[in-house]
Scaffold this motif. Structure first.
Motif, mmCIF file in Angstrom:
data_model
loop_
_atom_site.group_PDB
_atom_site.id
_atom_site.type_symbol
_atom_site.label_atom_id
_atom_site.label_comp_id
_atom_site.label_asym_id
_atom_site.label_seq_id
_atom_site.Cartn_x
_atom_site.Cartn_y
_atom_site.Cartn_z
ATOM 1 N N ARG A 71 0.854 -1.194 0.000
ATOM 2 C CA ARG A 71 0.000 0.000 0.000
ATOM 3 C C ARG A 71 0.882 1.233 0.000
ATOM 4 N N VAL A 72 0.327 2.352 -0.481
ATOM 5 C CA VAL A 72 1.056 3.623 -0.405
ATOM 6 C C VAL A 72 0.089 4.735 -0.012
ATOM 7 N N LYS A 77 5.023 9.229 -4.565
ATOM 8 C CA LYS A 77 5.317 9.373 -5.992
ATOM 9 C C LYS A 77 6.245 8.268 -6.524
ATOM 10 N N LYS A 80 4.710 2.096 -5.916
ATOM 11 C CA LYS A 80 3.326 1.657 -6.059
ATOM 12 C C LYS A 80 3.226 0.214 -5.561
ATOM 13 N N ASP A 83 5.755 -3.102 -6.138
ATOM 14 C CA ASP A 83 7.177 -2.809 -6.314
ATOM 15 C C ASP A 83 8.018 -3.502 -5.246
#
Length: 351
Positions: A71-72, A77, A80, A83
């Protein structure tokens, strides 16, 4: 809050054991990482046994973290979900002092926030490390990890790798440099690999003939027995740079004699007994004795990219987390080549 499984020390002399706690929900710039692998550093052992006076229990150690983003926060930026990502020794700093602005967050003048046994700068809660199922970190302190390399073997680069890369880079080691490495452990074996990749002529100092073959395999051009006076004298005054990775008490002066005029010796190990340095060891030859501490975030990313490009990882022994206490005892005996890495998939079975 995010329920989290981990292994923690409840007190200075207590073995690590399963521990459940809650991570914060991601803030706007936070990255949530499922931890896949976590390296085992000697600093973990020092800290959980309160040998450095940082004891505030329970402590979840671990600062060589590789995982996958789940999660982000809304303002993230660089990452995501899905990754690969890494977290090293720091998770925050003041970001305003001269050192932080120079990308040297490890020397933050207000004190870097370390991955465990630290305090969150926003809410003063204790930071907990990578012997856990997940971690939540501001994206400014999260590293990108290449999928070209064995992820388990990448984990120790987040501490052992940057600890040796940073001084080699800062003192401009490269082709034409004669470099000595003192100590062949978790740090020393990375110093050999990196100095060799930088193009230097690399000499391993050791007290054990049995380590010769491994040192040569790891990148040494030559091996010198430091307890053999004749071998030491043959190299006296010829080194541009020596990186001392040893954390046990030892004679630093013997290696200062190996450095040529205007050469530098850098300490990255922290013996519990301070060395005695006669002024003459430095004055005669205008020699320098220095120290180095990990590296900033930008340099750590540079190191990871360099290692991905050159195929450099740590030599590891993968373990289940239930075996961490045994691994600590083996580490004290130097019975590992050269870094333990915990397969965090084993945590669900153990906790």
């Amino acid at each position: 809050m995010i329920p989290t499984l981990s292994y923690a020390a409840a007190a200075a002399r207590a073995p690590l054991a399963p521990y459940r706690f809650e991570r914060r929900e991601p803030r706007d710039k936070d990255v949530v990482i499922e931890i896949l692998f976590c390296g085992v550093c000697h600093s973990d052992l020092h800290t959980v046994r309160d040998e450095w006076g940082k004891g505030s229990y329970p402590i979840v150690p671990g600062h060589e973290i590789v995982g996958r983003v789940t999660r982000v926060g809304k303002d993230v930026k660089k990452f995501k979900a899905g990754d690969l990502a890494g977290v090293g020794c720091m998770v925050d700093s003041c970001r305003e002092c001269a050192n932080c602005k120079d990308d040297l967050e490890q020397f933050c003048m207000k004190g870097a926030t370390f991955t465990y046994a630290g305090k969150d700068r926003h809410d003063d809660t204790p930071t907990q490390g990578g012997y856990s199922s997940q971690i939540v970190v501001d994206e400014a302190f999260v590293l990108s990890i290449s999928d070209k390399l064995d992820l388990a073997a990448v984990a120790p680069l987040l501490c052992a790798g940057i600890t040796t890369y940073s001084p080699l880079k800062h003192w401009k080691v490269g082709k034409g440099s004669k470099v000595g490495v003192v100590g062949l452990g978790g740090l020393g074996h990375m110093a050999l690999k990196l100095a060799h990749a930088f193009g230097a002529t690399v000499v391993q100092f050791t007290t054990s003939e049995s380590k010769r073959a491994d040192a040569l395999r790891l990148g040494a051009d030559e091996v010198v027995l430091s307890n053999d006076e004749a071998q030491m004298q043959a190299h006296a005054g010829t080194f541009d740079f020596i990186l001392d990775t040893v954390s046990a008490p030892h004679d630093v002066n013997a290696f200062l004699q190996m450095i040529k005029r205007d050469g530098t010796m850098v300490l990255v190990g922290v013996p519990d007994v301070p060395p005695t340095i006669p002024a003459g060891s430095l004055i005669f030859g205008r020699k320098s004795l220095a120290g180095s501490l990990i590296g900033g975030i930008a340099e750590t990313q540079e190191m990871l990219d360099f290692c991905a490009e050159h195929g450099i990882v740590s030599d590891i022994e993968k373990i289940d987390i239930k075996d961490i206490n045994e691994a600590y005892e083996r580490m004290l005996k130097s019975d590992v080549k050269y870094r333990f890495v915990i397969d965090m998939a084993s945590l669900n079975k153990a906790a």
